[in-house]
Design a protein around this motif. Structure first.
Motif, PDB file in Angstrom:
ATOM      1  N   THR A 155      36.197  42.882  43.088  1.00  0.00           N
ATOM      2  CA  THR A 155      37.033  41.951  42.328  1.00  0.00           C
ATOM      3  C   THR A 155      37.008  40.565  42.957  1.00  0.00           C
ATOM      4  OG1 THR A 155      38.413  43.853  42.001  1.00  0.00           O
ATOM      5  CG2 THR A 155      39.256  41.778  41.236  1.00  0.00           C
TER       6      THR A 155
ATOM      7  N   HIS B 205      35.719  36.987  41.254  1.00  0.00           N
ATOM      8  CA  HIS B 205      36.615  35.829  41.133  1.00  0.00           C
ATOM      9  C   HIS B 205      36.086  34.642  41.912  1.00  0.00           C
ATOM     10  CE1 HIS B 205      40.452  38.234  39.891  1.00  0.00           C
ATOM     11  NE2 HIS B 205      39.424  38.490  39.155  1.00  0.00           N
TER      12      HIS B 205
ATOM     13  N   ARG C 277      37.366  44.048  32.856  1.00  0.00           N
ATOM     14  CA  ARG C 277      38.393  43.077  32.490  1.00  0.00           C
ATOM     15  C   ARG C 277      39.132  42.561  33.707  1.00  0.00           C
ATOM     16  NH1 ARG C 277      38.865  41.448  27.015  1.00  0.00           N
ATOM     17  NH2 ARG C 277      36.862  42.232  26.363  1.00  0.00           N
ATOM     18  N   TYR C 278      39.319  43.424  34.732  1.00  0.00           N
ATOM     19  CA  TYR C 278      39.965  42.925  35.949  1.00  0.00           C
ATOM     20  C   TYR C 278      39.098  41.908  36.641  1.00  0.00           C
ATOM     21  CZ  TYR C 278      43.558  46.493  35.932  1.00  0.00           C
ATOM     22  OH  TYR C 278      44.616  47.281  35.626  1.00  0.00           O
TER      23      TYR C 278
ATOM     24  N   ARG D  96      37.125  39.805  35.105  1.00  0.00           N
ATOM     25  CA  ARG D  96      36.877  38.733  34.154  1.00  0.00           C
ATOM     26  C   ARG D  96      35.484  38.810  33.552  1.00  0.00           C
ATOM     27  NH1 ARG D  96      39.214  33.100  35.213  1.00  0.00           N
ATOM     28  NH2 ARG D  96      39.055  33.220  32.968  1.00  0.00           N
TER      29      ARG D  96
ATOM     30  N   ILE E  23      41.595  47.018  43.398  1.00  0.00           N
ATOM     31  CA  ILE E  23      42.293  46.171  44.351  1.00  0.00           C
ATOM     32  C   ILE E  23      42.080  46.538  45.806  1.00  0.00           C
ATOM     33  CG2 ILE E  23      44.067  45.497  42.760  1.00  0.00           C
ATOM     34  CD1 ILE E  23      45.886  47.456  43.895  1.00  0.00           C
TER      35      ILE E  23
ATOM     36  N   VAL F  87      44.731  40.212  39.903  1.00  0.00           N
ATOM     37  CA  VAL F  87      44.136  41.136  38.953  1.00  0.00           C
ATOM     38  C   VAL F  87      44.918  41.145  37.646  1.00  0.00           C
ATOM     39  CG1 VAL F  87      44.105  43.611  38.645  1.00  0.00           C
ATOM     40  CG2 VAL F  87      42.830  42.624  40.442  1.00  0.00           C
ATOM     41  N   MET F  88      46.246  41.068  37.726  1.00  0.00           N
ATOM     42  CA  MET F  88      47.047  41.023  36.501  1.00  0.00           C
ATOM     43  C   MET F  88      46.823  39.716  35.752  1.00  0.00           C
ATOM     44  SD  MET F  88      48.504  43.774  36.118  1.00  0.00           S
ATOM     45  CE  MET F  88      48.114  45.150  37.144  1.00  0.00           C
TER      46      MET F  88
ATOM     47  N   ALA G 134      44.030  38.096  35.759  1.00  0.00           N
ATOM     48  CA  ALA G 134      42.712  38.150  35.123  1.00  0.00           C
ATOM     49  C   ALA G 134      42.787  38.863  33.790  1.00  0.00           C
ATOM     50  CB  ALA G 134      41.717  38.856  36.038  1.00  0.00           C
ATOM     51  N   LEU G 135      43.734  39.800  33.642  1.00  0.00           N
ATOM     52  CA  LEU G 135      43.850  40.488  32.362  1.00  0.00           C
ATOM     53  C   LEU G 135      44.369  39.559  31.278  1.00  0.00           C
ATOM     54  CD1 LEU G 135      45.344  44.023  32.872  1.00  0.00           C
ATOM     55  CD2 LEU G 135      43.104  43.395  32.097  1.00  0.00           C
TER      56      LEU G 135
ATOM     57  N   LYS H  42      43.848  36.267  31.046  1.00  0.00           N
ATOM     58  CA  LYS H  42      42.886  35.255  30.609  1.00  0.00           C
ATOM     59  C   LYS H  42      41.715  35.925  29.902  1.00  0.00           C
ATOM     60  CE  LYS H  42      43.812  32.619  34.736  1.00  0.00           C
ATOM     61  NZ  LYS H  42      43.232  32.234  35.997  1.00  0.00           N
ATOM     62  N   SER H  43      40.961  35.134  29.174  1.00  0.00           N
ATOM     63  CA  SER H  43      39.814  35.703  28.471  1.00  0.00           C
ATOM     64  C   SER H  43      38.649  35.834  29.442  1.00  0.00           C
ATOM     65  CB  SER H  43      39.434  34.792  27.318  1.00  0.00           C
ATOM     66  OG  SER H  43      39.184  33.515  27.814  1.00  0.00           O
TER      67      SER H  43
END
Lengths: 360, 308, 121
Positions: free
Chosen positions: A122, A126, B35-36, B38, B275, C14-15, C17-18, C20-21
């Motif tokens: 993750t 990012h 989705r986490y 992006r 996470i 992480v929350m 990111a959900l 946003k697109s």
């Protein structure tokens, strides 16, 4: 337990470019390792001896993809010293701006790779998304994401117009918020700390013995930074602070690089505010007078060293490049003794490998 | 009679139903992770497409490996996992059941781990050996807390049969209220059994390239992926049966609640994957034996006291 | 509150990111917008070219080639496969005969397109 050798070979999910590590392990502990280089050797120093100075500019840009701008900057300063011309101030500031932007995107790339190798995908996604903001700005200014071709002998090629000013201000503000929240995550995330704290510390004496430079040296408390010690023209008029840390383990190297990103963002804002007006290039002759010159520059990975000798024609006689990844690789076998097998990715990622730079 | 058993084994809660649920689980897991991070994520039929593509490739193994055993191991794992699945009730429908089937199910679901280690040994290669060895080391660290946690509901319901544990929760209420620690330990054990982040030490991409399955291609690998998916689905069903039970008597409401709880647990597993970073094997052994086993035993003592 | 948020690690990111697109685009279906100063294929203005050969001398990839028979008879050949899209030819030309199209679509369906004769006189 008996000893087995695992090859982290020329092709492996761990490394981006081909290099071969042969690591000896016994159970879950590592006892030694060996490095073999040369898989990406393209003979750039020899190729440079048969092309003229303008063709060499584009050849030098392709030594490395991540730090391409600093290579051409050092080369241009070397040729301009031999030609005895002084480029306009605005050109010097634009060169420094692109250098700092490149430092930001190189460190963010490294951070993503470290997170990916310890299992935090993750953070990898990012961080690379934040890096896209910087690459988009560089593409707006120069026309290319990776090969910028901003420099030319005698100045820079593209100017910063008011539209670029606004875009840069917006990007730097957004980026600062993202990087500071990233810094909070890196400091407080327990699994990241557990994987990197106390892993393979390097003492300052080992740093001096192996001539290691760059963020790895600064993380062990050795205070060297060429932007302050031997500055190229615009840096002697700008003030910034050099980030060091005392521990010398993988955790310290992470924190030093994240703090350097924040420092570079501040420096970019200062450069933009103090950008002098004026020309961006001067015309120069094509044939360079006889002489030899040494230029040192601060690449994202450490000290970059260029030696150039000319014999009065349009083609250089000898070009020698010494990149900062080479001493960092020479200290890896020392770091590899008596660690766990699971720490190998942390160490190899911590070296910030740029094998194309090391092999030339 | 024979026809009914065959129907259970192959269609209803047998191979076809579990495969379908496995595809849905894999799609939801990959989509949530994407989705986490992006990204957009795969479309609904991506797991099916992957399986079809793998079946169309060739079986290649290094020189010196035993092709018969390498092909038989995933089939044995698939058979044992499917057989374990017919004893786990789905939304209250339990076609087969006998006294003490919880222990048989726990044993059958551990067979794939041993088969994983053997497949690492039989396909000769340095990464396969390392990955296989690590999977056994990991097995010792999460399996003991898992068994302790799974015995909690059995003691509270006074029986080792899953159907009876399910029906005992109708009077006593859902067991998750009395033993939340047991629920947590079972989730951790499930993550370890499925070899997901943060416990995907046997197939850590940056150290051992793909663990014990590095040299596998073609239909062998397709069957292994199927085994992993079915194991995940059965683990979730077991979790729901042992800790949540049957909330109501109306069939439609039972099915809807079952599906909803399964979705919530899948999303929980994906979030935990996103996470945390990967643990080191010595850190896992330390956490497993110094932290998880004591609190599991504490929970067990609490449950025994609750019985009296 | 801030202490609690800092102890929760990656969960807020992480929350977020959900909400946003996605940051990635599904490429062939959706359009990619290039900036105005993108350095892509070269554009050649044949009427301004005088056959001086400055672009040929400075090209680092040797993608331009001048066959000069006399001052008024010359042929300029361009090999797009060797081009590095550096823009040095545009810089070196004194008559501004080379420009930039600001886009790059490199796939060609015809094999003869890989040798382009820019000017023949």
């Amino acid at each position: 337990m008996n000893k087995i050798s695992i090859p982290i070979g020329p092709q492996h999910p761990l490394i981006k470019e081909p290099i071969s590590f042969i690591i000896d392990i016994s159970g879950e502990r590592v006892i030694g390792g060996e490095i073999r280089l040369g898989y990406v050797h393209r003979g750039i120093e020899k190729l440079a001896q048969s092309r003229n100075y303008i063709q060499n500019l584009h050849l030098i840009e392709r030594v490395c993809g991540i730090c391409s701008h600093i290579h051409t900057t050092a080369y241009c300063y070397a040729v301009e010293k031999l030609l005895k011309v002084e480029i306009p101030q605005r050109a010097q500031y634009i060169r420094a701006l692109m250098c700092e932007l490149e430092r930001i995107h190189s460190h963010l790339l490294w951070l993503g790779i470290l997170a990916k190798h310890i299992g935090l995908e993750t953070v990898f996604m990012h961080t690379w998304h934040d890096r896209e903001m910087v690459l988009d700005v560089m593409e707006e200014i120069s026309g290319g994401r990776v090969t910028h071709a901003v420099n030319k002998i005698g100045g820079v090629r593209c100017d910063i117009i008011p539209k670029h000013h606004m875009l840069l201000d917006e990007t730097l503000t957004k980026l600062k918020i993202q990087v500071e929240s990233l810094r909070e995550v890196m400091i407080n995330e327990p699994s990241l700390k557990a994987r990197t704290k106390g892993v393979a510390p390097i003492t300052p004496e080992q740093i001096k013995a192996f001539c290691v430079v760059g963020p790895i040296a600064r993380a062990s408390g050795v205070d060297i930074d060429l932007r302050r010690d031997d500055p190229l023209p615009p840096y002697n008029q700008l003030s910034f602070s050099v980030v060091t840390h005392q521990d010398g383990d993988a955790w310290a190297r992470t924190i030093v690089r994240v703090d350097e990103v924040i420092e570079s963002i501040n420096l970019c804002a200062k450069i933009l505010n103090n950008l002098p007006a004026g020309e961006i290039e001067v015309r120069t002759k094509r044939s360079v007078p006889t002489g030899e010159v040494i230029v040192r520059a601060e690449a994202p990975r450490g000290e970059l060293f260029y030696y150039l000798r000319s014999n009065g024609t349009e083609i250089p006689a000898r070009l020698k490049i010494r990149t900062p990844t080479l001493p960092a690789l020479s200290i890896v076998p020392t770091q590899l003794s008596s660690i766990h097998v699971a720490d190998i990715p942390v160490i190899l990622a911590g070296v910030d490998l740029c094998i194309a730079c090391a092999d030339r | 009679m024979i026809l009914e058993i065959l129907f259970n084994l192959i269609v209803f809660p047998g191979l076809l139903f579990q495969t379908l649920c496995g595809f849905l689980f894999e799609w939801l897991d990959r989509k949530m992770l994407a989705r986490y991070q992006r990204r957009i994520g795969p479309r609904i039929f991506q797991p099916v497409a992957d399986l079809i593509k793998l079946f169309s490739k060739e079986n290649i193994l290094p020189k010196g490996s035993n092709h018969t055993i390498a092909a038989a191991l995933p089939l044995i794992s698939l058979a044992s996992v499917t057989t374990a699945g017919i004893y786990i009730p789905v939304a209250g429908f339990s076609p087969q059941s006998f006294a003490g089937d919880l222990i048989v199910v726990m044993f059958l679901m551990s067979v794939p781990t041993l088969a994983y280690y053997l497949s690492g040994v039989v396909s000769v290669g340095i990464y396969s050996l390392l990955g296989g060895g690590r999977s056994l080391l990991q097995f010792f660290s999460y399996e003991v807390p898992l068994i302790i946690a799974l015995s909690g509901p059995a003691i509270l319901a006074n029986s080792w049969t899953i159907l009876e544990i399910l029906q005992a929760q109708k009077e006593l209420g859902s067991f998750v209220v009395f033993q939340p620690i047991g629920f947590g330990l079972t989730v951790i054990g499930l993550i370890g059994k499925l070899k997901r982040d943060p416990l995907d030490i046997p197939k850590a991409k940056s150290e051992v390239v793909a663990g014990a399955l590095t040299e596998y291609t073609g239909p062998n690998l397709a069957f292994w992926r199927l085994v992993m998916n079915v194991q995940a689905v059965l683990g979730i069903f077991l979790l729901i049966n042992l800790f949540f039970g049957q909330i109501s008597n109306i069939t439609l409401l039972r099915v809807i609640i079952f599906i909803a709880v399964a979705l919530v647990i899948t999303i929980l597993l994906s979030t935990l994957s996103a996470i945390f970073a990967r643990l080191r094997i010595d850190q896992l052994a330390e956490v497993g034996w110094r932290v998880l086993v004591p609190i599991g035993l504490l929970q067990l003592v609490f449950v025994v006291l609750l019985r009296f | 509150m801030k202490w609690l948020m800092s102890r929760m690690g990656l969960i807020p990111a992480v929350m977020d990111a959900l909400r946003k697109s996605p940051a990635t685009t599904a490429f062939p279906k959706s359009e990619v917008v290039l900036p105005e100063s993108y350095r892509g294929e070269i554009e050649f203005f044949a009427e301004r070219c005088t056959g001086c050969g400055l672009c040929v001398r400075d090209c680092p990839a040797e993608a331009l080639f001048l066959e000069k028979k006399s001052r008024d008879h010359y042929r300029l050949v361009y090999y797009p496969a060797r081009c590095a899209y550096c823009g040095q030819c545009e810089e070196s030309c004194r008559n501004h005969a080379i420009g930039n199209k600001h886009r790059l679509v490199k796939a060609k369906t015809n094999i003869e397109d890989w040798i382009q004769i820019l000017k023949e006189k």
